[in-house]
Design a protein around this motif. Structure first.
Motif, PDB file in Angstrom:
ATOM      1  N   GLU A  15      18.830  27.278  84.675  1.00 28.01           N
ATOM      2  CA  GLU A  15      18.143  28.497  85.098  1.00 28.01           C
ATOM      3  C   GLU A  15      18.036  29.496  83.952  1.00 28.01           C
ATOM      4  O   GLU A  15      17.003  30.140  83.767  1.00 28.01           O
ATOM      5  CB  GLU A  15      18.900  29.128  86.270  1.00 28.01           C
ATOM      6  CG  GLU A  15      18.241  30.381  86.829  1.00 28.01           C
ATOM      7  CD  GLU A  15      19.009  30.961  88.007  1.00 28.01           C
ATOM      8  OE1 GLU A  15      18.698  32.117  88.365  1.00 28.01           O
ATOM      9  OE2 GLU A  15      19.909  30.285  88.536  1.00 28.01           O
ATOM     10  N   GLY A  36      15.436  28.282  81.485  1.00 29.23           N
ATOM     11  CA  GLY A  36      14.129  28.055  82.084  1.00 29.23           C
ATOM     12  C   GLY A  36      13.666  26.613  82.133  1.00 29.23           C
ATOM     13  O   GLY A  36      12.476  26.333  81.925  1.00 29.23           O
ATOM     14  N   SER A  87      12.315  23.369  83.777  1.00 27.89           N
ATOM     15  CA  SER A  87      11.566  23.045  84.990  1.00 27.89           C
ATOM     16  C   SER A  87      12.200  21.840  85.672  1.00 27.89           C
ATOM     17  O   SER A  87      13.041  21.134  85.081  1.00 27.89           O
ATOM     18  CB  SER A  87      10.110  22.731  84.649  1.00 27.89           C
ATOM     19  OG  SER A  87      10.034  21.524  83.890  1.00 27.89           O
ATOM     20  N   ALA A  88      11.777  21.570  86.917  1.00 24.49           N
ATOM     21  CA  ALA A  88      12.297  20.409  87.644  1.00 24.49           C
ATOM     22  C   ALA A  88      11.940  19.125  86.906  1.00 24.49           C
ATOM     23  O   ALA A  88      12.733  18.183  86.842  1.00 24.49           O
ATOM     24  CB  ALA A  88      11.728  20.389  89.062  1.00 24.49           C
ATOM     25  N   GLN A  93      11.472  18.787  83.635  1.00 24.25           N
ATOM     26  CA  GLN A  93      12.317  18.674  82.439  1.00 24.25           C
ATOM     27  C   GLN A  93      13.715  18.181  82.806  1.00 24.25           C
ATOM     28  O   GLN A  93      14.285  17.328  82.115  1.00 24.25           O
ATOM     29  CB  GLN A  93      12.407  20.030  81.743  1.00 24.25           C
ATOM     30  CG  GLN A  93      11.155  20.445  80.993  1.00 24.25           C
ATOM     31  CD  GLN A  93      11.299  21.823  80.389  1.00 24.25           C
ATOM     32  OE1 GLN A  93      11.615  22.793  81.091  1.00 24.25           O
ATOM     33  NE2 GLN A  93      11.059  21.942  79.088  1.00 24.25           N
TER      34      GLN A  93
END
Length: 255
Positions: A189, A192, A194-195, A197
């Motif tokens: 988080e 940053g 992503s799902a 990644q």
């Protein structure tokens, strides 16, 4: 500070009290928490938060419970990082905590330990009461208790101290285990991810672990072949009489 010392003294004495029950002295159960540093099935370092419940003084009257497993501060070389804030002097200095804040955190820790003891003993009132089901219940409710404690801790810290603490957690995670840290929710988080990644990172890790397992298997087989080759070469050098003497020496050492 006097209040803190008094409360902690009462808490410690309460753990050592004996209750009269049925005319016999019975030791009050105690709870001792600790960290265990192990490896996951994939070979990654993890930290287990565990508790030893003692109903008596002998080993048969003790229970070792796993409370929570985390990848945060999972490197035993940096075990001091897993200390709570009220015990971690370096962290207190870096966050610039006041004595009052440290005292509040220490009082929260005492209360947390009391609630943890109540939780465990409500599920496991005796050694014989332990089961796989209540182990899972304890782990589930411990997560809620841990979250409650973290929320209370955040209320003691000022906004800039909470922000600094989060930065320190991420910095420590990358300092000891960069690749494993990417799997942690709070790290993903913060940077940053992503799902997609995170899924790709997990795939790369799985492929690596599979390849490593196969490489280790091949290495062990090759090593076994080399050891056999060495034994065969040595056996060709020794005479039957020397082999016999070696066997006699081996047998005599077993007596």
């Amino acid at each position: 500070m006097l209040l803190l010392v008094t409360l902690m003294l009462h808490f410690t004495l309460a753990q050592l009290l004996f209750q009269q029950e049925g005319g016999e002295a019975q030791r009050e159960p105690t709870i001792e928490t600790y960290n265990a540093y192990v490896q996951s099935a994939e070979g990654n370092p993890i930290r287990q938060e565990r508790a030893i419940v003692s109903f008596g003084t002998d080993s048969a009257s003790k229970i070792d419970l796993e409370l929570r497993t985390t990848t945060e501060n999972a490197d035993p070389r940096y075990s001091s990082r897993a200390q709570p804030i009220h015990k971690n002097k370096d962290l207190q200095r870096e966050l610039d905590l006041t004595d009052e804040q440290v005292e509040q955190l220490a009082l929260q820790a005492v209360e947390f330990h009391r609630k943890l003891k109540d939780l465990i003993l409500s599920k496991v009132p005796s050694v014989s009461a332990l089961s796989a089901e209540n182990r899972e219940d304890i782990q589930f409710e411990f997560l809620a208790l841990h979250a409650e404690c973290s929320a209370q801790e955040a209320q003691v810290l000022l906004p800039h101290q909470n922000s600094a603490l989060e930065t320190i957690r991420i910095r420590q995670a990358f300092a000891s285990q960069k690749l494993n840290s990417l799997s942690a929710d709070f790290v993903a988080e913060a940077i940053g991810l992503s799902a997609g990644q995170r899924a790709s990172i997990q795939t790369a890790r799985t492929e690596f672990e599979d390849a490593k397992t196969e490489l280790i298997r091949e290495f062990r087989e090759r090593l076994k072949e080399l050891e056999q080759k060495r034994r065969d070469a040595i056996d060709k050098v020794l005479t039957p009489e020397q082999e016999s003497k070696i066997e006699q020496i081996k047998q005599s050492s077993k007596r």
